[in-house]
Design a protein around this motif. Structure first.
Motif, short mmCIF file in Angstrom:
data_model
loop_
_atom_site.label_atom_id
_atom_site.label_comp_id
_atom_site.label_asym_id
_atom_site.label_seq_id
_atom_site.Cartn_x
_atom_site.Cartn_y
_atom_site.Cartn_z
N ILE A 43 97.65 -43.77 77.84
CA ILE A 43 98.89 -43.56 79.05
C ILE A 43 98.61 -43.28 80.48
O ILE A 43 97.60 -42.45 80.62
CB ILE A 43 100.01 -42.70 78.35
CG1 ILE A 43 100.20 -42.91 76.99
CG2 ILE A 43 101.06 -42.47 79.22
CD1 ILE A 43 100.94 -41.86 76.08
N CYS A 44 98.97 -44.05 81.32
CA CYS A 44 98.46 -43.88 82.58
C CYS A 44 99.82 -43.02 83.69
O CYS A 44 100.87 -43.49 83.22
CB CYS A 44 98.17 -45.19 83.34
SG CYS A 44 98.07 -45.33 85.07
N GLY A 45 99.34 -42.52 84.73
CA GLY A 45 100.33 -42.14 85.52
C GLY A 45 101.12 -43.17 86.10
O GLY A 45 102.44 -43.09 86.17
N SER A 46 100.96 -44.43 86.23
CA SER A 46 101.70 -45.50 86.58
C SER A 46 102.60 -45.87 85.28
O SER A 46 103.92 -46.36 85.78
CB SER A 46 100.73 -46.72 86.74
OG SER A 46 99.88 -46.65 87.60
N ASP A 47 102.20 -45.49 84.19
CA ASP A 47 103.37 -45.46 83.00
C ASP A 47 104.40 -44.72 83.23
O ASP A 47 105.85 -44.92 83.03
CB ASP A 47 102.71 -45.44 81.92
CG ASP A 47 101.85 -46.77 81.34
OD1 ASP A 47 101.83 -47.94 82.07
OD2 ASP A 47 100.87 -46.22 80.56
N GLY A 87 101.93 -50.42 78.39
CA GLY A 87 100.43 -50.17 78.28
C GLY A 87 99.40 -51.20 79.05
O GLY A 87 99.75 -52.32 78.91
N HIS A 88 98.54 -50.82 80.03
CA HIS A 88 97.41 -51.61 80.56
C HIS A 88 96.22 -51.17 80.51
O HIS A 88 95.11 -51.71 81.36
CB HIS A 88 98.05 -51.69 82.01
CG HIS A 88 98.08 -50.47 82.63
ND1 HIS A 88 99.49 -49.73 82.77
CD2 HIS A 88 97.37 -49.88 83.60
CE1 HIS A 88 99.31 -48.47 83.62
NE2 HIS A 88 97.85 -48.71 83.84
N GLU A 89 95.96 -50.00 79.77
CA GLU A 89 94.46 -49.65 79.70
C GLU A 89 94.04 -49.54 78.25
O GLU A 89 94.23 -48.56 77.76
CB GLU A 89 94.56 -48.03 80.16
CG GLU A 89 95.24 -48.04 81.58
CD GLU A 89 95.12 -46.47 82.12
OE1 GLU A 89 94.79 -45.50 81.45
OE2 GLU A 89 95.42 -46.45 83.59
N PHE A 90 93.23 -50.58 78.01
CA PHE A 90 92.89 -50.91 76.67
C PHE A 90 91.65 -51.51 76.55
O PHE A 90 91.33 -52.35 77.39
CB PHE A 90 94.02 -51.51 75.71
CG PHE A 90 94.50 -52.91 76.50
CD1 PHE A 90 95.25 -53.17 77.17
CD2 PHE A 90 94.02 -54.05 75.63
CE1 PHE A 90 95.53 -54.24 77.85
CE2 PHE A 90 94.26 -55.13 76.16
CZ PHE A 90 95.27 -55.62 77.16
N SER A 121 89.22 -49.77 82.21
CA SER A 121 90.31 -50.59 82.35
C SER A 121 91.24 -50.20 83.56
O SER A 121 91.78 -51.12 83.77
CB SER A 121 90.83 -50.32 81.05
OG SER A 121 91.20 -49.11 81.10
N ASP A 122 91.01 -49.01 84.18
CA ASP A 122 92.02 -48.95 85.40
C ASP A 122 91.37 -47.56 85.80
O ASP A 122 90.85 -47.80 87.28
CB ASP A 122 93.21 -48.68 84.73
CG ASP A 122 94.14 -48.06 85.87
OD1 ASP A 122 93.68 -47.91 86.99
OD2 ASP A 122 95.49 -48.13 85.62
N ILE A 123 91.38 -46.56 85.45
CA ILE A 123 91.54 -45.54 86.39
C ILE A 123 89.98 -44.93 86.84
O ILE A 123 90.13 -44.45 88.09
CB ILE A 123 92.05 -43.96 85.87
CG1 ILE A 123 91.11 -43.66 84.54
CG2 ILE A 123 93.40 -44.23 85.44
CD1 ILE A 123 91.48 -42.35 83.60
N PHE A 124 88.88 -45.22 86.27
CA PHE A 124 87.55 -44.99 87.06
C PHE A 124 87.56 -45.96 88.09
O PHE A 124 87.29 -45.53 89.20
CB PHE A 124 86.70 -45.04 86.00
CG PHE A 124 85.08 -44.76 86.24
CD1 PHE A 124 84.97 -44.11 87.65
CD2 PHE A 124 84.02 -45.10 85.67
CE1 PHE A 124 83.85 -43.82 88.34
CE2 PHE A 124 82.66 -44.70 85.95
CZ PHE A 124 82.57 -44.12 87.22
ZN LIG Z 1 96.78 -47.06 84.78
#
Ligand SMILES: [Zn+2]
Ligand SMILES: NC(=O)c1ccc[n+]([C@@H]2O[C@H](COP(=O)([O-])OP(=O)(O)OC[C@H]3O[C@@H](n4cnc5c(N)ncnc54)[C@H](O)[C@@H]3O)[C@@H](O)[C@H]2O)c1
Ligand SMILES: [Zn+2]
Lengths: 251, 397
Positions: free
Chosen positions: B37-41, B59-62, B170-173
């Motif tokens: 779960i991302c802050g964007s979600d 969901g976009h980080e998988f 997938s995203d945050i790094f």
């Molecule tokens: Zn994200």
């Protein structure tokens, strides 16, 4: 002094054109439809924003004319490759959303099947009337067809080598037995339709496929979700303005 | 399969939905082993981004294992059995944007580009699980996902590296890293970072990797500030101090060389202007709350850079344009150009420069996603980052 004024005027006109273009109306419809189906405050604001866009767009529509069935996209390809993809008319159905199939009969003749209202099939024969390799192609329906239509596409290399400008024009002449059906099919926004077709041509040419979500899974849509499903083209192969139009009829 | 569905504002539900299938030649299907779960979600959860539709899969980080590959994907790029991380941006690899490595600007991946064009002039790339305006693609908080252009996005992960270490590629790094890269860091620089959420944490660490001398991290959540200090940052609590004054003091009346907004459209604040922003956002005359962006512009050193990885969706009021122009600032922003960073950052993980799993606070079965959204949003239970396990059930966990 003079030139400064005129360039200012022309940039203002550009902005006005942008703010009042026909295509804005579609965005407006989308925003309104989206806003109205969601009984929340976001929605209200979106619906209002949509209304403003619509007012803007409809003001300009009074001045619109036939040239609005034209669209240009810069594609990342040589004119040769772009021409080849288009010249094989059996490819047209892969990027023209309302076209179900085009069967190539011989060097110049083809049979078109197009989806009209209620996904009803409309059929005609077309011939290529102008064909300059890697530069342009023009076609028109046979004089005895039920539908009077013509189209052309031009391929012009970017001056600095950044691809090819593809410019397409499509005309449907009013009159004839099916003119009402055709008009409904094109909706009030033929300009939108040709832009979307050309966008898909670019994707097909560059990426080898056109992006889609048709047929992907989702959770229960509910009433609002179902309405939006139509709007976002998840259930129909008609172009969005038709979907929006279908929505406005059920609302 | 099980999937987390957006059913309306603050209403996530896990539903059984059909499994995804290959729809285009360059698609692949991934069996998901970890998803976050991302802050964007949260912007979607809180209902601030238009064109979500009831029933959309989030969901976009998988990451996971490839179980099916379309006929258009060459086997040396991707094959059944490969273990991959999937970037949240969908890119074709062939358009001019992709060839310029502006992956999140791909021309050909958003089937609803026309909607985004109304709001932004031109459409960015499609994203997983992030509104119809940005593609309407079913997301990855599910047991399986369909991945378009699978020969471009997914990055193969060697077996030795755990999901927990790899999944944030997938995203945050990459997002934190690009935020830092956009700060144009030179040795000796001082960087101020607003927001110590998961993206902020990677941004802080990336600033140091890129040679920053000092990082000043701003938030109000104690455990997040503590996590920032562990990385070597100095911290400020925006509820306790006047941020602009404190930054002036700490930099000897110079200002930070670069300021990073890793908060975005839902920033918290106080005072009259904040109250007006909140009221406007509530009434939806202004969709985004730009408190942090304003502070970043005002705080920044003359000639400095404002980097904005924080997400904004539409319009903002009262941007201090005078300060921006007269101080000659540069702003850099964007959804992350994922494929530029995934491989190099994987190498950093392999070398042991960083272990991204430090940010995880919760690992829960997918059935608990609805509660996890709330916990993450409200920053309860020291929640910094939630990883969902699609194949575990509550009993087994
Ligand atoms: Zn994200
Ligand atoms: N550009 C991209 O590609 C990209 C990718 C992922 C996430 N993001 C965005 O990055 C942002 C952060 O993501 P996250 O997962 O870390 O979210 P998050 O919500 O967990 O973290 C945001 C943090 O900001 C803090 N904050 C709120 N108001 C503040 C203020 N006035 N000053 C300082 N800090 C404040 C909150 O306390 C919270 O800790 C979000 O806007 C997200 O959408 C962008
Ligand atoms: Zn692309």
């Amino acid at each position: 002094m003079n030139s400064r004024n005129s360039s200012q005027a022309s940039s203002e006109r550009g902005l006005n054109d942008f703010l009042s273009s026909n295509s804005l109306l579609i965005g407006a419809a989308a925003l309104m439809a989206f806003g109205i189906t969601r009984r929340s405050k976001t929605s209200l604001a979106l619906a209002t924003a949509g209304g403003l866009l619509a007012a803007n767009a409809s003001r300009s529509r009074r001045q619109s004319n036939a040239s609005h069935t034209r669209a240009t996209f810069l594609v990342n390809s040589s004119p040769e490759k772009a021409y080849q993809l288009w010249r094989d008319f059996s490819n047209l159905a892969r990027f023209m959303r309302h076209v179900k199939s085009v069967q190539v009969l011989d060097e110049t003749n083809s049979e078109w099947v197009v989806l009209g209202p209620m996904e009803r099939e409309i059929r005609w024969y077309a011939e290529i009337i102008d064909d300059v390799k890697n530069e342009r192609i023009s076609w028109r329906s046979q004089p005895d067809s039920l539908v009077q239509t013509s189209g052309s596409v031009e391929f012009q290399p970017h001056r600095a080598g950044r691809g090819t400008f593809v410019t397409a024009t499509v005309r449907y002449t009013p009159g004839g037995a099916l003119s009402k059906a055709i008009a409904t099919m094109l909706g009030k926004h033929p300009q939108f339709m040709i832009r979307e077709d050309l966008r898909r041509f670019k994707a097909l040419l560059e990426a080898g496929e056109t992006p889609t979500t048709l047929g992907q899974p989702h959770g229960p849509r509910g009433v609002h979700g179902s309405v939006e499903q139509v709007l976002f083209r998840e259930t129909t192969n008609l172009a969005a303005p038709q979907a929006a139009h279908a929505y406005s009829k059920t609302a | 399969m099980k999937a987390v569905c957006w059913m309306g504002k603050e209403n996530m539900q896990v539903h059984n939905v059909p499994d995804p299938t290959i729809l285009n030649p360059r698609d692949a299907i991934i069996r998901i082993t970890s998803t976050c779960i991302c802050g964007s979600d949260l912007h979607l959860y809180n209902g601030f981004v238009p064109t979500m539709e009831q029933g959309d899969i989030m969901g976009h980080e998988f990451m996971g294992e490839v179980v099916e590959v379309g006929p258009g994907v060459s086997r040396d790029k991707l094959k059944v059995g490969d273990r991959v991380v999937v970037p949240f941006t969908i890119a074709c690899g062939n358009c001019t944007s992709c060839q310029d490595k502006l992956w999140s600007s791909c021309d050909n991946s958003n089937p609803n580009a026309w909607i985004a064009e109304k709001l932004m002039g031109y459409s960015p790339s499609g994203l997983f699980g992030y509104t119809h305006m940005l593609g309407g693609y079913a997301g990855g908080q599910a047991q399986y996902a369909r991945v378009p252009f699978a020969d471009i996005g997914p990055l193969k992960i060697p077996d030795g590296i755990s999901d927990e270490k790899a999944v944030f590629l997938s995203d945050i790094f990459p997002t934190g890293y690009m935020g830092a890269e956009n700060c144009n860091i030179r040795p000796g620089d001082t960087i101020a970072v607003w927001g110590c959420g998961p993206v902020g944490q990677f941004a802080i660490r990336s600033c140091f990797m890129l040679g920053a001398d000092r990082v000043i991290a701003i938030d109000r959540v104690p455990e997040r500030l503590e996590m920032a200090r562990e990385a070597g940052a100095e911290t400020l609590n925006f509820e306790e101090v006047d941020i602009l004054e404190a930054l002036r003091e700490m930099t000897g009346n110079q200002g930070p060389d670069a300021c990073m907004d890793v908060v975005g459209m839902e920033a918290s604040g106080h005072g009259l202007v904040f109250a007006m922003d909140k009221a406007k956002q509530f009434l939806h005359t202004q969709m985004d709350r730009p408190i942090v962006l304003r502070q970043a512009i005002l705080a920044c050193k003359k000639g400095g850079t404002v980097s904005v990885p924080g997400v904004y969706a539409s319009f903002i009021d009262k941007v201090p344009m005078g300060a921006y122009v007269n101080k000659g600032l540069t702003m850099k922003t964007g959804q992350t150009h994922m494929m530029r960073y995934m491989q190099p950052l994987l190498e950093r993980i392999q070398k042991g420069d960083i272990d991204p799993s430090f940010v995880i606070s919760h690992v829960v079965p997918i059935d608990q996603a609805p509660a996890a959204y709330r916990t993450f949003r409200d920053k309860q239970d020291d929640c910094t980052k939630v990883v969902l396990k699609p194949w575990e059930t509550a009993a087994a966990a």
